[in-house]
Design a protein around this motif. Structure first.
Motif, PDB file in Angstrom:
ATOM      1  N   HIS A   1      -6.444  -0.281  10.793  1.00 44.76           N
ATOM      2  CA  HIS A   1      -7.463  -1.325  10.616  1.00 44.76           C
ATOM      3  C   HIS A   1      -8.179  -1.464  11.963  1.00 44.76           C
ATOM      4  O   HIS A   1      -7.712  -2.215  12.819  1.00 44.76           O
ATOM      5  CB  HIS A   1      -6.816  -2.676  10.344  1.00 44.76           C
TER       6      HIS A   1
ATOM      7  N   GLU B   1       0.801  -1.222   0.000  1.00 46.86           N
ATOM      8  CA  GLU B   1       0.000   0.000   0.000  1.00 46.86           C
ATOM      9  C   GLU B   1       0.840   1.281   0.000  1.00 46.86           C
ATOM     10  O   GLU B   1       0.285   2.375   0.068  1.00 46.86           O
ATOM     11  CB  GLU B   1      -0.947  -0.002   1.202  1.00 46.86           C
TER      12      GLU B   1
ATOM     13  N   HIS C   1      -2.634   4.921   8.385  1.00 50.44           N
ATOM     14  CA  HIS C   1      -3.620   3.944   7.898  1.00 50.44           C
ATOM     15  C   HIS C   1      -3.829   2.894   8.971  1.00 50.44           C
ATOM     16  O   HIS C   1      -2.882   2.199   9.352  1.00 50.44           O
ATOM     17  CB  HIS C   1      -3.104   3.315   6.606  1.00 50.44           C
TER      18      HIS C   1
ATOM     19  N   HIS D   1     -11.650  -3.038   5.156  1.00 48.29           N
ATOM     20  CA  HIS D   1     -10.185  -2.981   5.272  1.00 48.29           C
ATOM     21  C   HIS D   1      -9.742  -1.928   6.282  1.00 48.29           C
ATOM     22  O   HIS D   1      -9.185  -2.276   7.311  1.00 48.29           O
ATOM     23  CB  HIS D   1      -9.619  -2.718   3.868  1.00 48.29           C
TER      24      HIS D   1
END
Ligand SMILES: [Zn+2]
Length: 210
Positions: free
Chosen positions: A98, A78, A96, A172
């Motif tokens: 999760h 990513e 980022h 996600h």
């Protein structure tokens, strides 16, 4: 080792986000952007390691072609999204995560294309919003393992000036960013607070309504 200050600061924030349960397993990825144009560099978490115990020297330094200029770790698949976000929106830090709440909401509202959040004081934390009397729309796009095509999907969805510094990948996680690591961290905390409240309220309402 270069970027010592950025490495230390990013490793601390990663440990904090891990401690909140927002990057379980080896999930999530995190970067600080240094420099401009073709000299831009990403000080970034390497793939496949637990984010709660990363030493500053474990972080890698990438250029826009995802070449590893420093460090022995491998970049996440990513990493391309970090390049896209920095180059498109001028972000100086991209985080980022999760989380349970962002995963739940991103699946539930994918069909609407956005998650709408309205009437929360915390909305003032996640953008240039001065009042809680507003509604924001967090874009949601389908998850993909094909990063170049995911970038194209995001370009079409977000345009040049997204209204909030964030998007959700369905099932996600959350990407958010800021003008600094501190701002990006505030955004994660703000969004994750809002997601948890919204998801709990929705399930509460469903049960109350029978
Ligand atoms: Zn991810």
């Amino acid at each position: 080792v270069n970027f010592a200050r950025e490495r230390t600061a990013l490793a601390e924030v990663m440990a904090f986000l891990f401690s909140k349960g927002w990057a379980p397993g080896t999930g999530g990825n995190f970067s600080i952007v240094v420099g401009e144009g073709s000299d831009r560099r990403w000080v970034m978490s390497p793939s496949g390691i637990e984010k709660g115990s990363v030493a500053p020297s474990d972080l890698i330094v990438l250029d826009r072609e995802l070449n590893v200029l420093e460090g022995t770790g491998k970049p996440s698949a990513e990493a391309l999204l970090h390049v896209y976000i920095a180059e498109s929106f001028g972000a100086r830090s991209i985080l980022h995560v999760h989380s349970v709440w962002n995963t739940l909401l991103s699946r539930r509202f994918l069909k609407d294309g956005h998650l709408y959040l309205e009437g929360y004081e915390m909305l003032k934390v996640v953008g240039s919003i001065k009042t809680h009397e507003t509604r924001i729309a967090v874009p949601i796009v389908p998850n993909s393992q094909d990063m170049p095509s995911l970038v194209e999907t995001l370009k079409a969805k977000l345009g040049d000036e997204p209204t909030v510094p964030a998007f959700l990948l369905a099932g996600h996680g959350l990407y958010t960013w800021g003008d600094s690591l501190a701002e990006a961290k505030r955004h994660v905390e703000g969004f994750e607070f809002l997601f948890e409240v919204e998801a709990r309220e929705q399930s509460w309402g469903r049960h109350a309504g029978g």
